[in-house]
Scaffold this motif. Sequence first.
Motif, PDB file in Angstrom:
ATOM      1  N   GLU A   1       6.029  18.801  25.420  1.00 52.71           N
ATOM      2  CA  GLU A   1       7.438  18.409  25.405  1.00 52.71           C
ATOM      3  C   GLU A   1       7.664  17.196  26.307  1.00 52.71           C
ATOM      4  O   GLU A   1       6.966  17.035  27.286  1.00 52.71           O
ATOM      5  N   PRO A   2       8.583  16.309  25.986  1.00 49.08           N
ATOM      6  CA  PRO A   2       9.528  16.391  24.867  1.00 49.08           C
ATOM      7  C   PRO A   2       9.002  15.794  23.562  1.00 49.08           C
ATOM      8  O   PRO A   2       9.710  15.814  22.557  1.00 49.08           O
ATOM      9  N   ASP A   3       7.761  15.278  23.589  1.00 50.95           N
ATOM     10  CA  ASP A   3       7.239  14.627  22.387  1.00 50.95           C
ATOM     11  C   ASP A   3       7.077  15.601  21.225  1.00 50.95           C
ATOM     12  O   ASP A   3       7.204  15.212  20.062  1.00 50.95           O
ATOM     13  N   LYS A   4       6.825  16.861  21.542  1.00 49.89           N
ATOM     14  CA  LYS A   4       6.718  17.875  20.486  1.00 49.89           C
ATOM     15  C   LYS A   4       8.038  18.010  19.749  1.00 49.89           C
ATOM     16  O   LYS A   4       8.074  18.090  18.511  1.00 49.89           O
ATOM     17  N   LEU A   5       9.136  18.021  20.485  1.00 53.55           N
ATOM     18  CA  LEU A   5      10.459  18.143  19.876  1.00 53.55           C
ATOM     19  C   LEU A   5      10.821  16.873  19.101  1.00 53.55           C
ATOM     20  O   LEU A   5      11.417  16.941  18.017  1.00 53.55           O
ATOM     21  N   ILE A   6      10.451  15.728  19.634  1.00 57.35           N
ATOM     22  CA  ILE A   6      10.718  14.454  18.946  1.00 57.35           C
ATOM     23  C   ILE A   6       9.950  14.385  17.629  1.00 57.35           C
ATOM     24  O   ILE A   6      10.508  14.025  16.581  1.00 57.35           O
ATOM     25  N   ALA A   7       8.671  14.766  17.655  1.00 58.25           N
ATOM     26  CA  ALA A   7       7.858  14.757  16.434  1.00 58.25           C
ATOM     27  C   ALA A   7       8.394  15.766  15.421  1.00 58.25           C
ATOM     28  O   ALA A   7       8.386  15.511  14.210  1.00 58.25           O
ATOM     29  N   SER A   8       8.879  16.895  15.900  1.00 54.45           N
ATOM     30  CA  SER A   8       9.462  17.907  15.006  1.00 54.45           C
ATOM     31  C   SER A   8      10.683  17.358  14.289  1.00 54.45           C
ATOM     32  O   SER A   8      10.922  17.643  13.110  1.00 54.45           O
ATOM     33  N   LEU A   9      11.479  16.546  14.982  1.00 54.99           N
ATOM     34  CA  LEU A   9      12.655  15.926  14.369  1.00 54.99           C
ATOM     35  C   LEU A   9      12.252  14.853  13.360  1.00 54.99           C
ATOM     36  O   LEU A   9      12.899  14.688  12.321  1.00 54.99           O
ATOM     37  N   MET A  10      11.193  14.116  13.654  1.00 53.34           N
ATOM     38  CA  MET A  10      10.738  13.094  12.710  1.00 53.34           C
ATOM     39  C   MET A  10      10.257  13.747  11.416  1.00 53.34           C
ATOM     40  O   MET A  10      10.536  13.255  10.322  1.00 53.34           O
ATOM     41  N   TYR A  11       9.558  14.870  11.535  1.00 49.70           N
ATOM     42  CA  TYR A  11       9.053  15.563  10.350  1.00 49.70           C
ATOM     43  C   TYR A  11      10.144  16.411   9.690  1.00 49.70           C
ATOM     44  O   TYR A  11      10.299  16.403   8.473  1.00 49.70           O
ATOM     45  N   GLY A  12      10.914  17.134  10.490  1.00 56.88           N
ATOM     46  CA  GLY A  12      11.898  18.055   9.936  1.00 56.88           C
ATOM     47  C   GLY A  12      13.180  17.412   9.463  1.00 56.88           C
ATOM     48  O   GLY A  12      13.894  17.971   8.631  1.00 56.88           O
ATOM     49  N   SER A  13      13.489  16.208   9.971  1.00 54.19           N
ATOM     50  CA  SER A  13      14.749  15.542   9.627  1.00 54.19           C
ATOM     51  C   SER A  13      14.546  14.167   9.006  1.00 54.19           C
ATOM     52  O   SER A  13      15.521  13.516   8.616  1.00 54.19           O
TER      53      SER A  13
ATOM     54  N   LYS B   1       0.835  -1.196   0.000  1.00 52.07           N
ATOM     55  CA  LYS B   1       0.000   0.000   0.000  1.00 52.07           C
ATOM     56  C   LYS B   1       0.870   1.246   0.000  1.00 52.07           C
ATOM     57  O   LYS B   1       1.985   1.252   0.524  1.00 52.07           O
ATOM     58  N   LEU B   2       0.335   2.310  -0.602  1.00 48.72           N
ATOM     59  CA  LEU B   2       1.040   3.579  -0.562  1.00 48.72           C
ATOM     60  C   LEU B   2       1.038   4.104   0.866  1.00 48.72           C
ATOM     61  O   LEU B   2       0.051   3.956   1.586  1.00 48.72           O
ATOM     62  N   PRO B   3       2.127   4.716   1.298  1.00 48.12           N
ATOM     63  CA  PRO B   3       2.183   5.223   2.672  1.00 48.12           C
ATOM     64  C   PRO B   3       1.213   6.376   2.903  1.00 48.12           C
ATOM     65  O   PRO B   3       0.912   7.138   1.982  1.00 48.12           O
ATOM     66  N   VAL B   4       0.743   6.483   4.123  1.00 47.19           N
ATOM     67  CA  VAL B   4      -0.107   7.610   4.515  1.00 47.19           C
ATOM     68  C   VAL B   4       0.776   8.843   4.646  1.00 47.19           C
ATOM     69  O   VAL B   4       1.844   8.792   5.253  1.00 47.19           O
ATOM     70  N   VAL B   5       0.324   9.950   4.066  1.00 52.41           N
ATOM     71  CA  VAL B   5       1.097  11.191   4.088  1.00 52.41           C
ATOM     72  C   VAL B   5       0.204  12.332   4.563  1.00 52.41           C
ATOM     73  O   VAL B   5      -0.977  12.407   4.203  1.00 52.41           O
ATOM     74  N   LEU B   6       0.768  13.206   5.379  1.00 51.19           N
ATOM     75  CA  LEU B   6       0.054  14.384   5.861  1.00 51.19           C
ATOM     76  C   LEU B   6       0.398  15.590   4.997  1.00 51.19           C
ATOM     77  O   LEU B   6       1.430  15.618   4.333  1.00 51.19           O
ATOM     78  N   THR B   7      -0.471  16.586   5.019  1.00 53.75           N
ATOM     79  CA  THR B   7      -0.082  17.867   4.455  1.00 53.75           C
ATOM     80  C   THR B   7       0.803  18.569   5.484  1.00 53.75           C
ATOM     81  O   THR B   7       0.840  18.169   6.657  1.00 53.75           O
ATOM     82  N   HIS B   8       1.492  19.617   5.047  1.00 54.36           N
ATOM     83  CA  HIS B   8       2.330  20.365   5.988  1.00 54.36           C
ATOM     84  C   HIS B   8       1.478  20.906   7.133  1.00 54.36           C
ATOM     85  O   HIS B   8       1.879  20.835   8.307  1.00 54.36           O
ATOM     86  N   ASP B   9       0.296  21.412   6.801  1.00 47.33           N
ATOM     87  CA  ASP B   9      -0.591  21.971   7.830  1.00 47.33           C
ATOM     88  C   ASP B   9      -1.022  20.908   8.832  1.00 47.33           C
ATOM     89  O   ASP B   9      -1.036  21.145  10.043  1.00 47.33           O
ATOM     90  N   GLU B  10      -1.369  19.727   8.345  1.00 46.45           N
ATOM     91  CA  GLU B  10      -1.780  18.639   9.237  1.00 46.45           C
ATOM     92  C   GLU B  10      -0.638  18.225  10.157  1.00 46.45           C
ATOM     93  O   GLU B  10      -0.848  17.988  11.353  1.00 46.45           O
ATOM     94  N   ALA B  11       0.579  18.127   9.598  1.00 47.71           N
ATOM     95  CA  ALA B  11       1.737  17.745  10.408  1.00 47.71           C
ATOM     96  C   ALA B  11       1.972  18.758  11.527  1.00 47.71           C
ATOM     97  O   ALA B  11       2.215  18.383  12.678  1.00 47.71           O
ATOM     98  N   MET B  12       1.884  20.034  11.197  1.00 48.84           N
ATOM     99  CA  MET B  12       2.133  21.073  12.193  1.00 48.84           C
ATOM    100  C   MET B  12       1.025  21.121  13.249  1.00 48.84           C
ATOM    101  O   MET B  12       1.285  21.414  14.426  1.00 48.84           O
ATOM    102  N   ARG B  13      -0.206  20.829  12.859  1.00 48.13           N
ATOM    103  CA  ARG B  13      -1.305  20.797  13.839  1.00 48.13           C
ATOM    104  C   ARG B  13      -1.072  19.708  14.879  1.00 48.13           C
ATOM    105  O   ARG B  13      -1.291  19.915  16.077  1.00 48.13           O
ATOM    106  N   ILE B  14      -0.614  18.541  14.428  1.00 41.37           N
ATOM    107  CA  ILE B  14      -0.315  17.452  15.362  1.00 41.37           C
ATOM    108  C   ILE B  14       0.849  17.837  16.265  1.00 41.37           C
ATOM    109  O   ILE B  14       0.784  17.684  17.493  1.00 41.37           O
ATOM    110  N   ILE B  15       1.915  18.345  15.663  1.00 43.90           N
ATOM    111  CA  ILE B  15       3.112  18.716  16.432  1.00 43.90           C
ATOM    112  C   ILE B  15       2.786  19.760  17.482  1.00 43.90           C
ATOM    113  O   ILE B  15       3.197  19.649  18.648  1.00 43.90           O
ATOM    114  N   ASN B  16       2.036  20.787  17.105  1.00 46.50           N
ATOM    115  CA  ASN B  16       1.729  21.885  18.030  1.00 46.50           C
ATOM    116  C   ASN B  16       0.781  21.474  19.150  1.00 46.50           C
ATOM    117  O   ASN B  16       0.659  22.175  20.155  1.00 46.50           O
TER     118      ASN B  16
END
Length: 319
Positions: free
Chosen positions: A123-135, A104-119
Motif C-alpha cells: 500500500e498505497p500502490d496496491k490500492l492504486i493498481a486496484s483502481l486502475m484495473y477495477g475502474s 500495435k495492439l495493446p498489451v493485455v493481462l489475464t485476470h489472474d495475471e492482473a491480480m498476481r501483480i496487484i497482490n
Amino acid sequence: MQGKQPRLRDQVRAVIRVNHYSIRTEKTYWYWIRYFIRFHQMKHPRDMGPPEVNEFLTWLAVHRNVAAATQAQALNSLVFLYDKVFGTPLGEIGDVVRAKKPRKLPVVLTHDEAMRIINHLSEPDKLIASLMYGSGLRVTEACRLRIKDLDFQQQVITVRDGKGAKDRTTLLPATLIEPLQNHVESIRKAWQQRSEEFLHPVSMPFALARKYPGASRSLAWQWLFSSPVLCTDNLGNVSRHHRHISSVQRSVRGAAKAVGIHKPASCHTFRHTFATELLKRGNDIRTVQDLLGHADLRTTQIYTHVLGQGFAGVRSPLG
C-alpha cells in the motif's frame, strides 16, 4: 523603454496555464518545440514557418520512423506554438510524408495475471493498481483522486480533468469499498488531529485556491494518495501534492517482474485489461467507451481486436 521579451519557454508556459492545459501536456509540447528548434540548428521559431515544419515532420517519419500518433503530437505542439503563443496561425504546411508505422495492439493481462501483480504490491500502490484495473483509470487519474471524488453510496468515481480536460464517471468496484473507506477514515483521523502532514494545504487546480480559500485545508479536497514529500512552487508556496506517477510505475513494473509476468506490463496495461475484460463479459462497447472516457469509438474498438476469437462476446454462427 520597452521591457525585455520573456524567454520562449516562459511564453509557452504562460499560455498553456492560462488555457488550463495539464502539466503533462505542457511538458510534451515543450519537448517537441525544443526538438524542432534543435533540428533547425537553434533557429528561433519566429524566423521559421510552414516549410521548416514540413521538413521536421517529414524527417520524423522518414528518419526516426515514429508512429503516426507521435508525428501528430509533434504537429499539434507546433500548431499550438504558432497559433496560441505567437498569434500567427501556421497555415498550410504542404504535403508531409505521413508516418505509417502501424499501431500495435495493446498489451493485455489475464485476470489472474492482473491480480498476481496487484497482490504483490504494498500500500498505497496496491490500492492504486486496484483502481486502475477495477475502474479503468489512467495512472495519472488514480494518483490525482481526492476524497470528494468517491461516492460510496452510488459506487461511482468521478474523474476530474481527465485526458482532454474532461470530467467523467466510472465504476467504483464493490470489493474496493471497504479498503477505500478504511483508507479515507485513516486520512480523516490524521486530518482531525492536525498531524504534521496536514500543516500545509494541498495543491489546488487553476484559480480555485483563490475562489475557495479554505478548500485546500478541507477534508473533501485532501488527496486520496498524498506524496510523502512536500513541494514548493515558483513563488515559494509550500503545499502537498499527490503521489508521484513515476513511483507507482516503478512499483508496478517491479511487481510484474517479481511474479514472473513476462509481458511488458505497465500501469496502462491495467486499463487495457479493464476494457478487454468488460467486453469479454458481454458489456456494450459504447458503455466501455464512456467508462474509459474515449472521445472516439474507434479508440475503444481496438480492444475487440485484442480479444481474437472472443471478439467482444460475438460468436460465429457456426458456434
